[in-house]
Design an enzyme around this catalytic site. Structure first.
Site, PDB file in Angstrom:
ATOM      1  CD  GLU A 143     -18.280 -21.825  24.179  1.00  0.00           C
ATOM      2  OE1 GLU A 143     -18.480 -21.042  23.744  1.00  0.00           O
ATOM      3  OE2 GLU A 143     -17.298 -21.937  25.220  1.00  0.00           O
TER       4      GLU A 143
ATOM      5  CG  ASN B 178     -20.128 -28.768  26.912  1.00  0.00           C
ATOM      6  OD1 ASN B 178     -19.443 -29.662  27.452  1.00  0.00           O
ATOM      7  ND2 ASN B 178     -20.118 -27.840  26.273  1.00  0.00           N
TER       8      ASN B 178
ATOM      9  CE1 TYR C 229     -12.815 -20.795  25.091  1.00  0.00           C
ATOM     10  CE2 TYR C 229     -11.894 -21.987  22.906  1.00  0.00           C
ATOM     11  CZ  TYR C 229     -12.880 -22.474  24.155  1.00  0.00           C
ATOM     12  OH  TYR C 229     -13.431 -23.440  24.036  1.00  0.00           O
TER      13      TYR C 229
ATOM     14  CG  PHE D 152      -1.308 -21.296  24.047  1.00  0.00           C
ATOM     15  CD1 PHE D 152      -1.986 -21.788  24.119  1.00  0.00           C
ATOM     16  CD2 PHE D 152      -1.594 -20.106  25.331  1.00  0.00           C
ATOM     17  CE1 PHE D 152      -2.919 -21.493  23.588  1.00  0.00           C
ATOM     18  CE2 PHE D 152      -2.479 -19.571  25.490  1.00  0.00           C
ATOM     19  CZ  PHE D 152      -3.509 -20.313  23.643  1.00  0.00           C
TER      20      PHE D 152
ATOM     21  CB  SER E 214     -10.959 -31.826  28.944  1.00  0.00           C
ATOM     22  OG  SER E 214     -11.681 -30.603  29.604  1.00  0.00           O
TER      23      SER E 214
HETATM   24  P1  A2P Z   1       0.493 -25.439  28.977  1.00  0.00           P
HETATM   25  O1  A2P Z   1      -0.177 -24.696  27.791  1.00  0.00           O
HETATM   26  O2  A2P Z   1       1.014 -25.445  29.948  1.00  0.00           O
HETATM   27  O3  A2P Z   1       1.413 -27.263  27.777  1.00  0.00           O
HETATM   28  P2  A2P Z   1      -6.824 -30.230  28.399  1.00  0.00           P
HETATM   29  O4  A2P Z   1      -6.090 -29.949  26.877  1.00  0.00           O
HETATM   30  O5  A2P Z   1      -6.552 -31.702  28.871  1.00  0.00           O
HETATM   31  O6  A2P Z   1      -7.347 -29.029  28.207  1.00  0.00           O
HETATM   32  O7  A2P Z   1      -4.924 -29.930  28.874  1.00  0.00           O
HETATM   33  C1  A2P Z   1      -4.686 -28.964  29.061  1.00  0.00           C
HETATM   34  C2  A2P Z   1      -3.537 -28.567  29.336  1.00  0.00           C
HETATM   35  O8  A2P Z   1      -2.876 -29.624  29.624  1.00  0.00           O
HETATM   36  C3  A2P Z   1      -2.933 -27.268  29.697  1.00  0.00           C
HETATM   37  O9  A2P Z   1      -2.276 -26.775  31.168  1.00  0.00           O
HETATM   38  C4  A2P Z   1      -1.937 -27.579  28.921  1.00  0.00           C
HETATM   39  O10 A2P Z   1      -0.803 -26.487  29.888  1.00  0.00           O
HETATM   40  C5  A2P Z   1      -1.153 -28.630  29.644  1.00  0.00           C
HETATM   41  N1  A2P Z   1      -0.503 -30.048  28.488  1.00  0.00           N
HETATM   42  C6  A2P Z   1      -1.284 -29.483  27.830  1.00  0.00           C
HETATM   43  N2  A2P Z   1      -0.374 -30.916  26.986  1.00  0.00           N
HETATM   44  C7  A2P Z   1       0.483 -31.445  27.816  1.00  0.00           C
HETATM   45  C8  A2P Z   1       1.580 -32.314  27.706  1.00  0.00           C
HETATM   46  N3  A2P Z   1       2.412 -33.234  26.588  1.00  0.00           N
HETATM   47  N4  A2P Z   1       1.971 -32.995  29.017  1.00  0.00           N
HETATM   48  C9  A2P Z   1       1.765 -32.271  29.853  1.00  0.00           C
HETATM   49  N5  A2P Z   1       0.930 -31.033  30.227  1.00  0.00           N
HETATM   50  C10 A2P Z   1       0.005 -30.805  29.160  1.00  0.00           C
END
Ligand code: A2P
Length: 343
Positions: free
Chosen positions: A120, A170, A58, A274, A220
């Site tokens: 990973e 994975n 990352y 973030f 995710s």
């Molecule tokens: P952001 O960093 O702008 O909040 P995952 O963890 O399933 O990979 O999802 C990550 C994505 O979901 C990122 O794009 C994040 O954007 C967004 N995200 C994180 N928390 C929320 C939330 N509570 N509602 C909607 N989107 C979210």
């Protein structure tokens, strides 16, 4: 399982404990200004997160480490209260490269140890400085890998005090069995990090891992950021009508319902955000619970679809290792070899 914002750990098979919710820290380095990850981790710790999920890949472990160290120095938290997971990337699976890779992670973090170090992916790329080695035709260059030998090198990192626990990511059940049945196994994998959310509930792998006392960590859990590396033909999880109606009932968001679903069934979640409001929102999952009927109904949403279909060509891979199991019936749009459903 009694879960509160202050106490929400799951027991691991090696006697240690992992917080059920962690902050994911992967974001496209091209699009993420420097310091964003640092601020997110700092805020997350203030809010109450005690688990941070990261990786050398990352390219921001220095920011994660800075946030953890500062929070400790400011007396907000003790190092031993923080759970950090790092990951061994594909180019470092040769046994002699495992410890140097973990040492690089520790150097970037400026920490003495990580809490969990995981393989990973169950396959190796050509060793070297290039993280995605490709040939002149743009194809990934794989490398013969002996996952058991890699595992032994991880075990040595536990003995050297560089990581507290070790696990995988994975891995399907056959790859897990390979490790579990390794002659002379010293430490079992405590966890398997896989994609897991209401559209991909992983019932068989979950059942297998429960039997073997391997904790599932769901990546995710919100259905990803839906960027170019995601299969965008899959519907957005957070717009699901059932999740939306349950969220309305509890005055919660669909994201909170999706996260609660997993932690309530003992699956660790590592939502990435973030964004300060969403970092807070994702942690507010301890003041409501889902009924058995709701849990079953959400389980029923399973479509066996994965958003993260790493575009790796199985044919190429087959030439270098026979250890990957593969179920062509589970193929979606792309030929993915990663964590095919248990077969
Ligand atoms: P952001 O960093 O702008 O909040 P995952 O963890 O399933 O990979 O999802 C990550 C994505 O979901 C990122 O794009 C994040 O954007 C967004 N995200 C994180 N928390 C929320 C939330 N509570 N509602 C909607 N989107 C979210």
């Amino acid at each position: 399982m009694a879960m509160t914002a202050n106490s929400h750990c799951i027991q691991l098979s090696d006697g240690r404990r992992m917080p059920l919710i962690g902050l994911g820290t992967y974001a496209d380095p091209q699009k993420t200004p420097k310091g964003t990850c640092y601020k997110a981790v700092k805020l997350a710790i203030e809010i109450g997160y005690r688990h941070i999920d990261g990786a050398l890949l990352y390219n921001n472990e220095n920011e994660v480490g800075q946030a953890i160290r500062e929070s400790v120095a400011e007396g907000k938290v003790k190092r031993e209260d923080i759970y950090y997971c790092g990951k061994l990337w594909n180019t470092f699976q040769s046994p002699e490269l495992v410890r140097p890779a973990l040492e690089k992670t520790l150097k970037d973090l400026q920490l003495d140890y990580v809490d969990l170090y995981i393989i990973e992916l169950p396959m190796a790329f050509k060793p070297g400085d290039t993280l995605y080695p490709k040939d002149e035709n743009g194809k990934h260059i794989y490398h013969k890998t002996d996952l058991c030998a890699t595992w032994e090198a991880l075990e040595a990192c536990v003995d050297a005090g560089l990581t507290r626990s070790i696990g995988v990511s994975n891995f399907n059940h056959r790859q897990l069995e390979l490790i579990m049945n390794k002659p002379g196994l010293k430490y079992k994998p405590v966890s398997n990090q896989i994609e897991c959310h209401p559209y991909f509930t992983q019932p068989k792998l979950l059942e297998y891992c429960r039997e073997k006392k391997i904790v599932i960590v769901g990546y995710s859990p919100l259905g990803t950021s839906r960027e170019f590396w995601v299969n965008l033909t899959n519907p957005p999880l957070l717009e699901d009508p059932l999740l939306t109606s349950i969220a309305k009932k509890y005055d919660k968001t669909t994201a909170q319902v999706a996260l609660r679903f997993n932690i309530q069934r003992g699956v660790v979640v590592i939502p990435k955000s973030f964004n300060p409001d969403r970092i807070k929102e994702n942690f507010q999952v301890f003041d409501f619970s889902l009924s058995d009927e709701e849990m079953n109904a959400i389980e029923g949403l399973n479509k066996n679809i994965r958003y993260v279909e790493l575009l790796i060509n199985y044919g190429e891979l087959e030439k270098v290792t026979k250890k990957i199991s593969y179920n062509p019936h589970k193929l979606q749009i792309y030929p993915s070899i990663i964590q095919p459903a248990i077969s």
